[in-house]
Scaffold this motif. Structure first.
Motif, PDB file in Angstrom:
ATOM      1  N   GLY A  74       0.820  -1.207   0.000  1.00  0.00           N
ATOM      2  CA  GLY A  74       0.000   0.000   0.000  1.00  0.00           C
ATOM      3  C   GLY A  74       0.851   1.254   0.000  1.00  0.00           C
ATOM      4  N   ALA A  75       1.934   1.237   0.795  1.00  0.00           N
ATOM      5  CA  ALA A  75       2.847   2.381   0.824  1.00  0.00           C
ATOM      6  C   ALA A  75       3.507   2.582  -0.538  1.00  0.00           C
ATOM      7  CB  ALA A  75       3.906   2.159   1.901  1.00  0.00           C
ATOM      8  N   LEU A  76       3.814   1.493  -1.221  1.00  0.00           N
ATOM      9  CA  LEU A  76       4.421   1.589  -2.545  1.00  0.00           C
ATOM     10  C   LEU A  76       3.458   2.232  -3.542  1.00  0.00           C
ATOM     11  CD1 LEU A  76       6.804   0.918  -4.391  1.00  0.00           C
ATOM     12  CD2 LEU A  76       5.837  -1.363  -4.718  1.00  0.00           C
ATOM     13  N   LEU A  77       2.183   1.843  -3.480  1.00  0.00           N
ATOM     14  CA  LEU A  77       1.183   2.457  -4.351  1.00  0.00           C
ATOM     15  C   LEU A  77       1.038   3.955  -4.074  1.00  0.00           C
ATOM     16  CD1 LEU A  77      -1.611  -0.289  -4.202  1.00  0.00           C
ATOM     17  CD2 LEU A  77      -0.300   0.343  -6.235  1.00  0.00           C
ATOM     18  N   ILE A  78       0.994   4.315  -2.798  1.00  0.00           N
ATOM     19  CA  ILE A  78       0.853   5.724  -2.432  1.00  0.00           C
ATOM     20  C   ILE A  78       2.069   6.520  -2.905  1.00  0.00           C
ATOM     21  CG2 ILE A  78       0.723   7.333  -0.486  1.00  0.00           C
ATOM     22  CD1 ILE A  78      -0.857   5.123   1.011  1.00  0.00           C
TER      23      ILE A  78
ATOM     24  N   LEU B   9       6.443  -0.718  -9.196  1.00  0.00           N
ATOM     25  CA  LEU B   9       5.149  -1.375  -8.975  1.00  0.00           C
ATOM     26  C   LEU B   9       5.147  -2.820  -9.439  1.00  0.00           C
ATOM     27  CD1 LEU B   9       2.577   1.438  -9.886  1.00  0.00           C
ATOM     28  CD2 LEU B   9       3.285   0.656  -7.623  1.00  0.00           C
ATOM     29  N   LEU B  10       6.185  -3.229 -10.156  1.00  0.00           N
ATOM     30  CA  LEU B  10       6.327  -4.646 -10.488  1.00  0.00           C
ATOM     31  C   LEU B  10       6.411  -5.487  -9.218  1.00  0.00           C
ATOM     32  CD1 LEU B  10       8.862  -4.292 -13.424  1.00  0.00           C
ATOM     33  CD2 LEU B  10       6.560  -5.253 -13.612  1.00  0.00           C
TER      34      LEU B  10
ATOM     35  N   ILE C 224      -2.893   6.749  -5.259  1.00  0.00           N
ATOM     36  CA  ILE C 224      -2.928   7.124  -3.835  1.00  0.00           C
ATOM     37  C   ILE C 224      -4.170   6.537  -3.168  1.00  0.00           C
ATOM     38  CG2 ILE C 224      -3.179   9.064  -2.239  1.00  0.00           C
ATOM     39  CD1 ILE C 224      -1.496  10.725  -4.252  1.00  0.00           C
ATOM     40  N   ILE C 225      -5.321   6.702  -3.795  1.00  0.00           N
ATOM     41  CA  ILE C 225      -6.569   6.161  -3.229  1.00  0.00           C
ATOM     42  C   ILE C 225      -6.495   4.650  -3.121  1.00  0.00           C
ATOM     43  CG2 ILE C 225      -9.041   5.891  -3.668  1.00  0.00           C
ATOM     44  CD1 ILE C 225      -8.928   8.669  -5.034  1.00  0.00           C
ATOM     45  N   TRP C 226      -5.978   4.008  -4.175  1.00  0.00           N
ATOM     46  CA  TRP C 226      -5.825   2.560  -4.183  1.00  0.00           C
ATOM     47  C   TRP C 226      -4.915   2.116  -3.043  1.00  0.00           C
ATOM     48  CZ3 TRP C 226      -3.536  -0.401  -9.019  1.00  0.00           C
ATOM     49  CH2 TRP C 226      -3.639  -1.777  -8.809  1.00  0.00           C
TER      50      TRP C 226
END
Length: 253
Positions: free
Chosen positions: A137-141, A198-199, A238-240
């Motif tokens: 989640g931190a990586l997505l943000i 994101l990989l 960010i939302i994801w």
């Protein structure tokens, strides 16, 4: 000789065909898996396994990034066709493309060290979405925030405007071609490095995830500068990431 002259006049098609063949060969390598397991059988990284991972990452970067670099490479070829002799311009084109790929091979080296560190930290699967909700989640943000930064926007503008990039930086000569390729690679790296990280979220050898990211990079670079795609994607990531982290916390508790 007449036939040869006709072929040389259409060297743009030759360059484009070569890019397609290299890209297809790279995707074929990834699709077969090349016999590579994401986790060494003995849980230890040998030099041979490290090199195999490095090769895999380098080929993956070629497969993902070369299509989006094609407009820049073709523009460079068109400018060189008017200014240098046939042999010199072909070598210059090879050096320009090599400079671009050298930068992404450097990124690949860093990605392999990150993969090693994650496995040492207890994450054997290279799909963090499966076993590390907070980290993924931190990586997505973080990737979403990078999409909104001025550095990202500036690097993306250079990638979206190959003619402007080359007008400002074009110099004749082979060393200059290599330098320009590296410069373009660095702008491209600044634009896309977080997307490539994101990989680790969706799976390092998840072909569907690799293809989706590659397609997004291509679309992002082909859209006009200042388009809504990049910023909208940033907010969605960010939302994801927030939702994913919150869901992970709920499941663990």
């Amino acid at each position: 000789m007449t036939g040869m002259v006709a072929i040389l006049k259409h060297d743009r098609w030759i360059v484009g065909g070569a890019l397609v063949l290299v890209t297809l060969g790279s995707w074929a390598y990834l699709l077969t898996g090349a016999g590579i397991s994401m986790t060494p059988a003995d849980k230890l990284w040998s030099p041979g396994y490290f090199l195999a991972m490095l090769l895999m990452w380098c080929v993956m970067m070629v497969a993902m990034m070369l299509p989006s670099a094609a407009p820049m490479i073709l523009t460079f070829a068109a400018i060189g066709r008017k200014q240098t002799k046939f042999g010199a311009r072909n070598l210059a084109l090879v050096l320009f493309t090599s400079g671009y790929l050298i930068v992404w091979c450097g990124f690949s080296l860093g990605a392999v060290f990150l993969q090693w560190a994650l496995q040492r930290a207890g994450y054997p699967s290279m799909m963090l979405a499966d076993n590390a909700p907070l980290l993924s989640g931190a990586l997505l943000i973080a990737a979403g925030l990078w999409q909104l930064t001025p550095i990202k926007q500036q690097c993306l503008r250079h990638c979206q405007s190959p003619v402007k990039f080359l007008i400002l930086r074009y110099r004749p000569g082979l060393p200059a071609a290599l330098k320009m390729g590296c410069q373009h690679g660095l702008f491209c790296l600044g634009c896309c490095w977080f997307l490539m990280l994101l990989l680790f979220y969706g799976g390092v050898m998840n072909i569907a995830w690799i293809g989706g990211l590659a397609l997004f990079v291509l679309v992002e670079k082909l859209t006009p500068p200042g388009h809504w795609v990049t910023k909208t994607t940033g907010w969605l990531l960010i939302i994801w990431g927030v939702i994913w982290s919150a869901t992970g916390i709920h499941l663990v508790s």
